[in-house]
Design an enzyme around this catalytic site. Structure first.
Site, PDB file in Angstrom:
ATOM      1  N   GLY A  97       0.806  -1.217   0.000  1.00 47.25           N
ATOM      2  CA  GLY A  97       0.000   0.000   0.000  1.00 47.25           C
ATOM      3  C   GLY A  97       0.840   1.268   0.000  1.00 47.25           C
ATOM      4  N   GLU A 139       6.070  -1.617  -4.429  1.00 41.65           N
ATOM      5  CA  GLU A 139       6.216  -1.159  -5.812  1.00 41.65           C
ATOM      6  C   GLU A 139       6.836   0.245  -5.844  1.00 41.65           C
ATOM      7  OE1 GLU A 139       2.580  -1.562  -8.080  1.00 41.65           O
ATOM      8  OE2 GLU A 139       2.155  -3.502  -7.209  1.00 41.65           O
ATOM      9  N   TYR A 211       1.964  -8.520 -16.126  1.00 45.63           N
ATOM     10  CA  TYR A 211       0.786  -7.850 -16.668  1.00 45.63           C
ATOM     11  C   TYR A 211       1.029  -6.346 -16.572  1.00 45.63           C
ATOM     12  CZ  TYR A 211       0.019  -9.131 -11.724  1.00 45.63           C
ATOM     13  OH  TYR A 211       0.192  -9.410 -10.388  1.00 45.63           O
ATOM     14  N   TRP A 357      -3.864 -12.705 -10.506  1.00 42.87           N
ATOM     15  CA  TRP A 357      -4.348 -11.410 -10.025  1.00 42.87           C
ATOM     16  C   TRP A 357      -5.619 -11.075 -10.815  1.00 42.87           C
ATOM     17  CZ3 TRP A 357      -2.950  -8.518  -5.926  1.00 42.87           C
ATOM     18  CH2 TRP A 357      -3.554  -7.255  -5.810  1.00 42.87           C
TER      19      TRP A 357
END
Length: 453
Positions: A97, A139, A211, A357
């Site tokens: 997050g 990320e 992806y 996912w």
């Protein structure tokens, strides 16, 4: 001889399936989607995946695991209760997050004492909530406000978590907690974010996010998750595909058996700028938001199922994936055929399995695509060679007949149902679960499995 070869082939497939992981993510925000698209742990088939990962919790200012949704602990309890039905199911908790736009990993990894506090909190939270492991979703180290030094700090975090999991398991005589990570697929990000050869030994498996290779940000149409490059790719985009991405992870030292290939259950959409509607066609922006996911440039597979009937579907032979166009809208997505091509590639490269996912964007209820529940993930499971799933009852039998008391005093395990060969009993903690074989199969106690008569 033919029968012998067939039997050997079946055994080979079953052996491959037994060594594969099928890891499925679920998101805690899917509970807010409207009507038939609302998803909670109650919608999960406990025999569909080998592992289910709950996304997402975060890290607070005290370097502690911290829930994001008001009912996270309730949902987590319902997820982990599925292990009563399928004791072989493993569950992991994703931490990630953003906090004030930045990743909460940034301040946590900055100091050894911060990492130690996080690790202690993580072990406590995982054990208290009956998880089997932790999944890291940063990320990315060295990106989005993260300093370059975080590449090395991420390695330290992974190594320290792994050692702490080892020590805790030995000290408490428990099964060791699992450790995994969601990692980047684009080459420049891989180089800047990870010391691949140093983190790989400490991770039980690595979810490569194969992806989002293309999207409306490109300005031209491109597939979300192509297997190979296309002839319209140029410059750095020649590497925006599964083959190039996973090959890079292997080249940098990741063991093939730890890499899991990412299978998306969504597509990326575009608004076409002209009458050109092929691969690489000019786009003016993201496609219209879906009725349920309500995000421009993005459609869940169950939304794509309602888009396709009025659209023209085209396959991209060189990339082994399809796209669909309707008027000015273009969507690149995955279907059962593209999943099969990717499983073949995955098998040829001896990867450790697949990660999905997400569960909540497949047609989990079977109400959109008219092909049954979880059409993509069920096809993926079958393509990977897993045996048929048992059909489960919602919980222990409760009727006042001999069935309800069958498992009282018996060890946990699978047992013959003398009254019906197409079903069998699963005993767990004294509870009786009536399981059904797939159509046409019957239960054999010799293998503890359903097979052809």
């Amino acid at each position: 001889m033919v029968r012998l070869l067939t039997a050997l082939g079946v055994l080979l497939v079953l052996h491959m399936a037994s060594s594969y992981k099928l890891v499925c993510h679920m998101t805690n925000w899917a509970q807010y989607r409207p009507h038939a698209s609302k998803f909670t742990p109650d919608n999960i088939d406990p025999f569909l995946c080998t592992h289910v990962i709950y996304a997402l919790v975060t890290i607070n200012n005290f370097n502690q695991i911290h829930p994001l949704e008001w009912n996270d602990e309730q949902q987590i309890g319902r997820l982990n209760s599925l292990k009563v039905i399928n004791p072989e199911l493993k569950t992991l908790l994703t931490v990630g997050g953003r906090a004030n736009v930045l990743s909460p990993f940034i301040p946590m990894v900055a100091k050894p004492e911060n990492r130690a506090a996080f690790i202690k909190s993580a072990i406590s939270y995982l054990r208290n909530h009956n998880f089997d492991g932790l999944n890291l979703a940063w990320e990315y180290p060295g990106h989005n406000g993260s300093p370059r030094e975080d590449k090395e700090r991420f390695t330290l975090l992974v190594a320290e978590l792994s050692k702490a999991f080892d020590d805790e398991a030995k000290e408490n005589r428990k099964t060791r907690l699992l450790l995994s990570a969601n990692v980047a697929a684009l080459r420049p990000t891989i180089f800047a974010a990870y010391e691949v050869d140093k983190i790989s030994p400490h991770l039980d498996f690595i979810n490569v996010m194969t992806y989002d290779f293309h999207g409306s940000w490109d300005g031209v149409t491109g597939h979300n998750s192509p297997l190979y490059r296309s002839t319209v790719d140029s410059g750095s985009r020649i590497h925006h595909n599964i083959d190039s991405s996973v090959t890079q992870w292997l080249t940098l030292g990741a063991p093939a058996e730890k890499l899991l290939l990412g299978f998306p259950t969504y597509g990326r959409t575009y608004l076409l700028r002209s009458t050109a509607n092929g691969l690489g066609a000019p786009a003016s922006g993201p496609g219209n938001a879906g009725l349920y996911t309500q995000t421009a440039g993005f459609l869940a597979f169950y939304e794509i199922c309602t888009f396709i009937p009025g659209a023209t579907v085209t396959r991209i032979p060189e990339q082994k994936v399809p796209y669909a166009t309707s008027r000015s809208e273009w969507v690149g997505y995955d279907d059962q055929l593209s999943y099969s091509s990717k499983v073949q590639w995955m098998t040829e490269h001896k990867l450790g399995g697949a990660h999905v996912w997400t569960l909540d964007m497949d047609d989990f209820g079977g109400s959109f695509c008219s092909t049954g529940a979880y059409p993509l993930v069920n096809h993926l499971r079958m393509s990977m060679g897993f045996p048929p799933k048992p059909t489960t009852t919602p919980g222990p039998t409760t009727t006042k007949d001999p069935v309800s008391s069958f498992c009282q005093g018996r060890p946990d395990g699978l047992y013959v149902n003398p009254a019906d060969a197409t079903t069998f009993f699963q005993c767990y903690l004294g509870n009786t679960y009536l399981q059904r074989c797939q159509a046409g199969l019957i239960y054999y106690d010799s293998c503890k499995c359903c097979n052809w008569p």
